[in-house]
Design a protein around this motif. Sequence first.
Motif, PDB file in Angstrom:
ATOM      1  N   GLU A 177      -0.969   3.070 -11.362  1.00 10.66           N
ATOM      2  CA  GLU A 177      -2.268   3.290 -11.918  1.00 10.66           C
ATOM      3  C   GLU A 177      -2.610   4.143 -13.007  1.00 10.66           C
ATOM      4  O   GLU A 177      -3.330   3.991 -14.271  1.00 10.66           O
ATOM      5  N   GLY A 223       0.808  -1.080  -0.147  1.00  9.96           N
ATOM      6  CA  GLY A 223       0.025   0.059  -0.018  1.00  9.96           C
ATOM      7  C   GLY A 223       0.767   1.347  -0.046  1.00  9.96           C
ATOM      8  O   GLY A 223       0.260   2.341  -0.289  1.00  9.96           O
ATOM      9  N   HIS A 224       2.152   1.251   0.180  1.00  5.23           N
ATOM     10  CA  HIS A 224       3.031   2.380   0.228  1.00  5.23           C
ATOM     11  C   HIS A 224       2.879   2.820  -1.196  1.00  5.23           C
ATOM     12  O   HIS A 224       2.943   2.257  -2.161  1.00  5.23           O
ATOM     13  N   ARG A 225       2.994   4.260  -1.208  1.00  8.51           N
ATOM     14  CA  ARG A 225       3.369   4.947  -2.267  1.00  8.51           C
ATOM     15  C   ARG A 225       4.849   5.358  -2.693  1.00  8.51           C
ATOM     16  O   ARG A 225       5.427   5.903  -1.807  1.00  8.51           O
ATOM     17  N   GLN A 265       1.915   2.115  -6.420  1.00 10.26           N
ATOM     18  CA  GLN A 265       1.297   1.734  -5.261  1.00 10.26           C
ATOM     19  C   GLN A 265       2.107   0.351  -5.185  1.00 10.26           C
ATOM     20  O   GLN A 265       2.132  -0.421  -6.043  1.00 10.26           O
TER      21      GLN A 265
END
Length: 208
Positions: free
Chosen positions: A141, A113-115, A124
């Motif tokens: 994305e 989930g880390h950006r 992501q």
Amino acid sequence: MILETFPVGPLQCNCTILGDEETREAIVIDPGDEISRIHRRLTALGLTLKQILVTHAHIDHVGGALKLKSLTGAPIFLNENDLPLLKIMAEQAAWLGVETPETAPPDETLTDGHRVGLNNYPAQVIHTPGHTEGSVCLHFEPLKMVLAGDTLFAGSIGRTDLPGGNYDQIFDSIQTRLLTLPDDTKVVPGHGPATTIGTERRTNPFLK
């Protein structure tokens, strides 16, 4: 956007350079070998390296990361579950009959989930254990692209017979974390040609 993927090293690991033409900043994913070549390319493109992202800690993906850091000062990101693989780098080198590269713990962990990535081209982190315990994929994305490491290939999946591998885990990772992405998502695997999520959903024999 600057996007280049090219194979490096004896196992032809796909190394990717992603650069922002406006800010002249870049990230490199999986600099497993041929670091002089990667560094020359960054220089030729006029890019400043901001992050070194490693999908998992097998030698062909992580072997050149510390050398690239020493040349650029960019921090290394790697999921902490693969730290045990860094500790057996000499054993990994022996499998291939190559010299043991110098490695070190990452500067930051690639947590699910880390950006990460660049401001204009963020990714992501998707934790996809199975090939190794710390394997991750990077989902860009906005670019409709996922860098899948050695989790998913065109027509195949990552091997699970090496330390940290687990077949049930990788199958679950692909089904629940990757095949949920849109069909038109481009997949850049750790080796071999690119594909799409839709193509692999329909035709990959390992996912039937």
